[in-house]
Write an enzyme that holds these catalytic residues in place. Structure first.
Site, mmCIF file in Angstrom:
data_model
loop_
_atom_site.group_PDB
_atom_site.id
_atom_site.type_symbol
_atom_site.label_atom_id
_atom_site.label_comp_id
_atom_site.label_asym_id
_atom_site.label_seq_id
_atom_site.Cartn_x
_atom_site.Cartn_y
_atom_site.Cartn_z
ATOM 1 C CD GLU A 249 -3.114 -1.339 0.493
ATOM 2 O OE1 GLU A 249 -3.393 -0.309 0.130
ATOM 3 O OE2 GLU A 249 -3.947 -1.987 0.338
ATOM 4 C CB CYS A 283 -1.925 7.386 1.391
ATOM 5 S SG CYS A 283 -2.774 6.481 2.669
#
Ligand code: NDP
Length: 503
Positions: A249, A283
């Site tokens: 990720e 993010c």
């Protein structure tokens, strides 16, 4: 207050270089905790012990694990103020942001514990026409030990997307938190050990990048990494040596598209919150906005009004905390500088907004698309707002990135249609980042944003291996998979296939 390690981390005296990692409050530079720097041997030992513990944990079954995970969740809720304070201390983020992060943690933990059995348990599947004499079953079994490496920006929410789901799926976990947030990781493992005191099912190892690299090589059955794309590649390379599967990720350069029929007030509010909450260190935060020309002036005004009201600082009531990782301040400054040099206009703030460790909101417009501010992850409270002819151009530019984490669309009439044309793992329509708060939805990206999924059913299956079993129930008229088959068996089978599939 100074914190040290405890029962869920290898004991300090076991450490080759104990008490070397200092955790600092980025607002003051004050030392708030000391943690061991665990070396390769200690990491391997933690994984070995976790493997034994994992067998016991897997043996508890879904019901036993759910009971323990529910007890942990209740404990987290009871002691939420304590953990929120610790998150705020180690990252510098406003306390309400830390509380919000924990609300999501608790919701995900609840979902993972309550849905694991439904998603992963043994079930019958149809054997199909050709294998009608067999029973077919599918079961998702635990992998064993899952290594988790996490970032500092959401030090509880982000790793818990792997930890909670891996535990619910029956695995043991060894977690290496970021060097900036070792206290949060240790706190999570300690409270887990309070409700599961029998075996070290969830352990923490602390240290720098080398400790993470050691975890990649420790023999874990899967490595779940969340962090930057550059480190993600290093993690993958290290895991390749032992063919350890990885979940990666990584970062993003998420775009928000504003269509001509959008609710502009709501879009401006979302752009500012999505771009600047947590001082832009998200993010899935908004980094770029593409607004259709017809509404661009009004939208920019609304964004500017809202962004100008925000205050960065370490005091109570500040909207934005510091930039947690000191080296990021130079990246943010560099992106602003290069954009201005290339002809961009600062509608709010500018280079003077960068006052380490704080950065005040910056809104840039007319930014050339080849600027770092549009292409690379800035990870600060800055957004670019570029006008486009129509949504077709907005989609082309939004998709013109090597990243593909998340995106947002504001449109009254065709939000979902536009969402489906975005190359991103997650899209919010008429809001931002909402998908992260829906535990049933998978979370993850494509391209340089990584691969694999946390959260939801996919997130549970990510930490399990499917096992397929067939059981022959009775003899069939045609038995082609035997040397004693009749001479016409395969020909008859072919006739059957032509009848069934050939028309
Ligand atoms: P980093 O990539 O710098 O670090 C992530 C983790 O990897 C840290 O624990 C770090 O340890 C560790 N690490 C560093 N080097 C190695 C190595 N060689 N082998 C194994 N592990 C290593 O990211 P940040 O902590 O700075 O986090 C910010 C990044 O994370 C941003 O790019 C952000 O977009 C991304 N992110 C992605 C999310 C997603 O879900 N897609 C969610 C949240 C953040 P140490 O800190 O001790 O160096």
């Amino acid at each position: 207050m100074t914190r040290t390690t405890s029962q869920s981390t290898p004991a300090p005296q076991e450490s080759e270089n104990s008490d070397k990692l200092l955790s600092l409050d980025p607002r003051t530079g004050e030392v708030v905790g000391r943690y061991p720097v665990h070396g390769a041997e200690e990491v391997t030992d933690a994984v070995r012990r976790a493997r034994e513990a994992g067998q016991w944990w897997a043996g508890l079954g879904f019901a036993g694990r759910k009971q323990r995970l529910d007890a942990w969740r209740r404990r987290l809720v009871r002691r939420l103020p304590e953990l929120a304070n610790l998150i705020s201390t180690e990252t510098g983020k406003p306390i309400d942001d830390a509380r919000l992060e924990l609300v999501l943690v608790v919701d995900h933990l609840h979902w993972a514990a309550h849905h694991a059995e439904r998603v992963l348990r043994r079930r019958r599947v149809s054997p199909g026409l050709l294998m009608y004499n067999h029973a077919a079953t599918l079961e998702y079994q635990p992998l064993g030990v899952v290594g988790v490496i996490g970032p500092w920006n959401y030090p509880a929410f982000t790793p818990m997307g792997s930890i909670a789901y891996a535990l619910a799926a029956g695995n043991a976990v060894v977690f290496k938190p970021s060097e900036y947030t070792p206290g949060v990781g240790t706190w999570l493992a300690d409270t887990f050990a309070e409700v599961v005191p029998e075996h070290p099912v969830f352990r923490v190892v602390t240290g720098y990048g080398e400790t993470g690299a050691a975890l990649c090589r420790s023999g874990v059955d899967k490595l779940a990494f969340t962090g930057s794309t550059a480190t993600g590649k290093r993690v993958m390379a290290a895991c390749a040596e032992t063919l350890t599967p990885v979940l990666v990720e990584c970062g993003g350069k998420d775009a928000l598209i504003v269509d001509a029929d959008a609710d502009l007030e709501a879009a401006a509010d979302a752009a500012v919150w999505g771009g600047m909450a947590n001082a832009g260190q998200t993010c899935v935060g908004v980094e770029r906005v593409y607004v259709v020309d017809a509404v661009a002036d009004r939208f920019l005004d609304l964004v500017a009004q809202r962004a100008r009201r925000l205050r960065a600082g370490g005091q109570d009531g500040a909207d934005l905390g510091p930039i947690t990782m000191p080296s990021q301040v130079d990246v943010i400054r560099g992106h602003i500088q290069a954009a201005l040099d290339a002809g961009a206009r600062a509608v709010v703030g500018g280079l003077d907004s960068v006052r380490a460790p704080y950065v005040e909101p910056v809104v840039l417009t007319d930014v050339p698309e080849d600027c770092a501010a549009v292409r690379d992850e800035t990870f600060g409270p800055t957004i670019t707002v570029n006008r486009v002819r129509d949504v077709a151009e907005a989609l082309r530019l939004a998709n013109g990135t090597r990243y593909g984490l998340a995106a947002a669309v504001f449109s009254r009439s065709r939000g979902e249609e536009l969402a489906r044309r975005l190359r991103a793992g997650m899209v919010s329509v008429n809001s931002v980042i909402s998908f992260a708060a829906v535990p049933a939805l998978p979370f993850g990206g494509v391209g340089d944003s990584g691969f694999g999924r946390i959260h939801g059913e996919d997130g549970l299956r990510e930490f399990a291996r499917p096992q397929a079993v067939t059981r022959r129930r009775f003899g069939a008229l045609l038995e082609p998979m035997s040397f004693s088959r009749g001479t016409h068996t395969v020909r008859q089978l072919l006739r059957l296939v032509r009848l069934r599939y050939g028309r």
